[in-house]
Every structure is written in structure tokens, then in C-alpha cells.
Write a protein that holds these residues in place. Sequence first.
Motif, PDB file in Angstrom:
ATOM      1  N   ALA A  55       0.671  -1.182   0.015  1.00  0.00           N
ATOM      2  CA  ALA A  55       0.097   0.085   0.086  1.00  0.00           C
ATOM      3  C   ALA A  55       0.833   1.116  -0.187  1.00  0.00           C
ATOM      4  CB  ALA A  55      -1.010  -0.102   1.166  1.00  0.00           C
ATOM      5  N   SER A  56       0.546   2.365  -0.637  1.00  0.00           N
ATOM      6  CA  SER A  56       1.165   3.373  -0.804  1.00  0.00           C
ATOM      7  C   SER A  56       0.914   4.507   0.611  1.00  0.00           C
ATOM      8  CB  SER A  56       0.633   4.436  -2.001  1.00  0.00           C
ATOM      9  OG  SER A  56       1.486   3.654  -3.169  1.00  0.00           O
ATOM     10  N   ILE A  57      -0.321   4.296   0.902  1.00  0.00           N
ATOM     11  CA  ILE A  57      -0.697   4.828   2.079  1.00  0.00           C
ATOM     12  C   ILE A  57      -1.670   3.773   3.087  1.00  0.00           C
ATOM     13  CG2 ILE A  57      -2.316   6.704   3.098  1.00  0.00           C
ATOM     14  CD1 ILE A  57      -1.819   8.344   0.753  1.00  0.00           C
ATOM     15  N   ARG A  58      -1.282   3.781   4.326  1.00  0.00           N
ATOM     16  CA  ARG A  58      -1.982   2.704   5.202  1.00  0.00           C
ATOM     17  C   ARG A  58      -2.314   3.355   6.395  1.00  0.00           C
ATOM     18  NH1 ARG A  58      -0.397  -3.352   6.910  1.00  0.00           N
ATOM     19  NH2 ARG A  58      -1.514  -3.316   9.109  1.00  0.00           N
ATOM     20  N   ILE A  59      -3.624   3.231   6.944  1.00  0.00           N
ATOM     21  CA  ILE A  59      -4.192   3.707   8.031  1.00  0.00           C
ATOM     22  C   ILE A  59      -4.457   2.624   8.816  1.00  0.00           C
ATOM     23  CG2 ILE A  59      -5.798   5.198   9.020  1.00  0.00           C
ATOM     24  CD1 ILE A  59      -6.012   6.726   6.421  1.00  0.00           C
ATOM     25  N   ASP A  60      -4.113   2.638   9.969  1.00  0.00           N
ATOM     26  CA  ASP A  60      -4.464   1.443  11.151  1.00  0.00           C
ATOM     27  C   ASP A  60      -5.228   2.253  12.259  1.00  0.00           C
ATOM     28  OD1 ASP A  60      -2.787  -0.178   9.685  1.00  0.00           O
ATOM     29  OD2 ASP A  60      -1.471  -0.679  11.115  1.00  0.00           O
ATOM     30  N   ASP A  61      -6.341   2.037  12.399  1.00  0.00           N
ATOM     31  CA  ASP A  61      -7.063   2.895  13.390  1.00  0.00           C
ATOM     32  C   ASP A  61      -8.338   2.357  13.815  1.00  0.00           C
ATOM     33  OD1 ASP A  61      -8.556   4.891  14.688  1.00  0.00           O
ATOM     34  OD2 ASP A  61      -7.870   6.312  13.199  1.00  0.00           O
ATOM     35  N   GLN A  62      -9.205   2.527  14.826  1.00  0.00           N
ATOM     36  CA  GLN A  62     -10.312   1.818  15.061  1.00  0.00           C
ATOM     37  C   GLN A  62     -11.411   2.301  14.224  1.00  0.00           C
ATOM     38  OE1 GLN A  62     -10.851  -0.267  17.776  1.00  0.00           O
ATOM     39  NE2 GLN A  62      -8.646  -0.259  17.798  1.00  0.00           N
ATOM     40  N   ASN A  63     -11.244   3.216  13.625  1.00  0.00           N
ATOM     41  CA  ASN A  63     -12.278   3.895  12.991  1.00  0.00           C
ATOM     42  C   ASN A  63     -11.740   4.650  11.614  1.00  0.00           C
ATOM     43  OD1 ASN A  63     -14.660   4.649  11.262  1.00  0.00           O
ATOM     44  ND2 ASN A  63     -15.059   6.244  13.003  1.00  0.00           N
ATOM     45  N   PRO A  64     -10.844   4.204  10.627  1.00  0.00           N
ATOM     46  CA  PRO A  64     -10.120   4.885   9.558  1.00  0.00           C
ATOM     47  C   PRO A  64     -10.864   5.561   8.633  1.00  0.00           C
ATOM     48  CG  PRO A  64      -9.815   2.696   9.173  1.00  0.00           C
ATOM     49  CD  PRO A  64     -10.754   2.562  10.419  1.00  0.00           C
ATOM     50  N   ASP A  65     -10.525   6.939   8.543  1.00  0.00           N
ATOM     51  CA  ASP A  65     -11.008   7.701   7.503  1.00  0.00           C
ATOM     52  C   ASP A  65     -10.158   8.900   6.904  1.00  0.00           C
ATOM     53  OD1 ASP A  65     -11.070   9.531   9.368  1.00  0.00           O
ATOM     54  OD2 ASP A  65     -13.282  10.024   9.737  1.00  0.00           O
ATOM     55  N   ILE A  66     -10.622   9.317   5.720  1.00  0.00           N
ATOM     56  CA  ILE A  66     -10.056  10.347   5.046  1.00  0.00           C
ATOM     57  C   ILE A  66     -10.849  11.214   5.111  1.00  0.00           C
ATOM     58  CG2 ILE A  66      -8.507  11.004   3.218  1.00  0.00           C
ATOM     59  CD1 ILE A  66      -7.791   8.137   2.864  1.00  0.00           C
ATOM     60  N   GLU A  67     -10.628  12.807   5.531  1.00  0.00           N
ATOM     61  CA  GLU A  67     -11.659  13.720   5.216  1.00  0.00           C
ATOM     62  C   GLU A  67     -10.935  14.705   4.188  1.00  0.00           C
ATOM     63  OE1 GLU A  67     -13.899  17.018   7.910  1.00  0.00           O
ATOM     64  OE2 GLU A  67     -13.435  15.101   8.743  1.00  0.00           O
ATOM     65  N   TYR A  80     -16.377  15.938   2.606  1.00  0.00           N
ATOM     66  CA  TYR A  80     -16.518  14.613   2.292  1.00  0.00           C
ATOM     67  C   TYR A  80     -15.614  13.614   2.984  1.00  0.00           C
ATOM     68  CZ  TYR A  80     -19.432  16.416  -1.374  1.00  0.00           C
ATOM     69  OH  TYR A  80     -20.352  17.116  -1.986  1.00  0.00           O
ATOM     70  N   GLU A  81     -16.025  12.281   3.137  1.00  0.00           N
ATOM     71  CA  GLU A  81     -15.020  11.416   3.884  1.00  0.00           C
ATOM     72  C   GLU A  81     -15.077  10.066   3.311  1.00  0.00           C
ATOM     73  OE1 GLU A  81     -15.412  11.024   8.057  1.00  0.00           O
ATOM     74  OE2 GLU A  81     -17.442  10.006   7.690  1.00  0.00           O
ATOM     75  N   ILE A  82     -14.091   9.437   3.151  1.00  0.00           N
ATOM     76  CA  ILE A  82     -14.059   7.985   2.950  1.00  0.00           C
ATOM     77  C   ILE A  82     -13.591   7.523   4.460  1.00  0.00           C
ATOM     78  CG2 ILE A  82     -12.784   6.212   1.780  1.00  0.00           C
ATOM     79  CD1 ILE A  82     -11.950   8.223  -0.384  1.00  0.00           C
ATOM     80  N   ALA A  83     -14.621   6.545   4.717  1.00  0.00           N
ATOM     81  CA  ALA A  83     -14.274   5.965   6.149  1.00  0.00           C
ATOM     82  C   ALA A  83     -14.579   4.251   6.145  1.00  0.00           C
ATOM     83  CB  ALA A  83     -15.383   6.513   6.989  1.00  0.00           C
ATOM     84  N   VAL A  84     -13.978   3.738   7.176  1.00  0.00           N
ATOM     85  CA  VAL A  84     -14.192   2.201   7.203  1.00  0.00           C
ATOM     86  C   VAL A  84     -14.959   2.009   8.533  1.00  0.00           C
ATOM     87  CG1 VAL A  84     -13.184   0.025   7.459  1.00  0.00           C
ATOM     88  CG2 VAL A  84     -12.242   1.611   5.714  1.00  0.00           C
TER      89      VAL A  84
END
Length: 172
Positions: A55-67, A80-84
Motif C-alpha cells: 500500500a502507498s498509504i496505510r491507516i491503522d485505526d479503530q475507525n479509519p477515515d480520510i476527510e 466529504y470523507e472516505i471511512a471504514v
Amino acid sequence: MTAISTKSNEGALVITTNDGHLDSASAVLLLKATNPEYNQPVLHIKQAGEHGGAASIRIDDQNPDIEFVETDQIAPAEKYEIAVQSDKLQINGRNASDTSFETIAVFQRRAVGGNIGLGTTSQFGAGQGVIAIANASVAPSVNPADGGILLVEDGALMYRGSKGTVTRIAPA
């Protein structure tokens, strides 16, 4: 305390902080491009891998998102956000009162249903591998110039073509 270190065996630069409470707008790392005359990326990632597995960018979090916040707009516009969340990948937009995000689209992993929702996060009727579409809040009143519009109205699947013909594809 904030510490900057390296992991020589992994080739990583590590920034660690445990400075306590940060405001929601704060960040551990802040990058700024301050010259308004140039439209350049603030962060540019170049990866030399040949196999495409990393992965070029990886987020390890309880509720990862990009805003995403378009700063030249008036709130709540253009947030806007992309969230898991709970095995769902969501694309969300800020609600009209600017108090939270509303789901635009949701995608589930195949292992937990494999469903896609447009305007809904859970209306899948206990199905797996289905597409759910929420009722339109306002039916279209103008014909699309090139193509058509698919919508749900009172639970019925509808299609409006470029000549204005509205066809009920399936009743509620």
C-alpha cells in the motif's frame, strides 16, 4: 513528548507523540504549501516496488477515515470523507446542519455480505451480493441531456430517459 526516530532495519522514519489532548483540527504531522501562486501537491509519494502488493498509504485505526474539505466553500458544503466502519467502506458527505456525515455510498466486503448501498447503509433485506438504493428525496424534473436516470420512488424502481419518458421498471 514527541520523539523522532528511525528504524534502520525497516528504513522508516518514526514520529511518536503522547502529548495529551489535541483539538480535532490538530495533527501529529502537518504539511503546508503556502505559496498560492502554485498548484502543486503537498505530499507526493513515489514507490519503487515492482509487484504492486504494498500500500502507498496505510491507516491503522479503530475507525479509519480520510476527510476532504474544500476550504473556499461555505459550511457545510464540500466536506466529504472516505471511512471504514463495521466492515463497510463508506463515502460520506456532510449533512445540511453541519453536525455529522451522511452516507452517500457503502460497500461491504464479500465475507460479510458483499452488498452495495446508495443512500443507505443497511437496507439489504438480509440479502448478499445485492445493490440497495434509497428512495429519492426529490424525483428528477428535468430530462438528462445524454443518458438516463435510475431512481427509487416509494420503493418502486424507476427510469427517466433523455426524452422525458418515466418508466416503472419494478413496482414496490
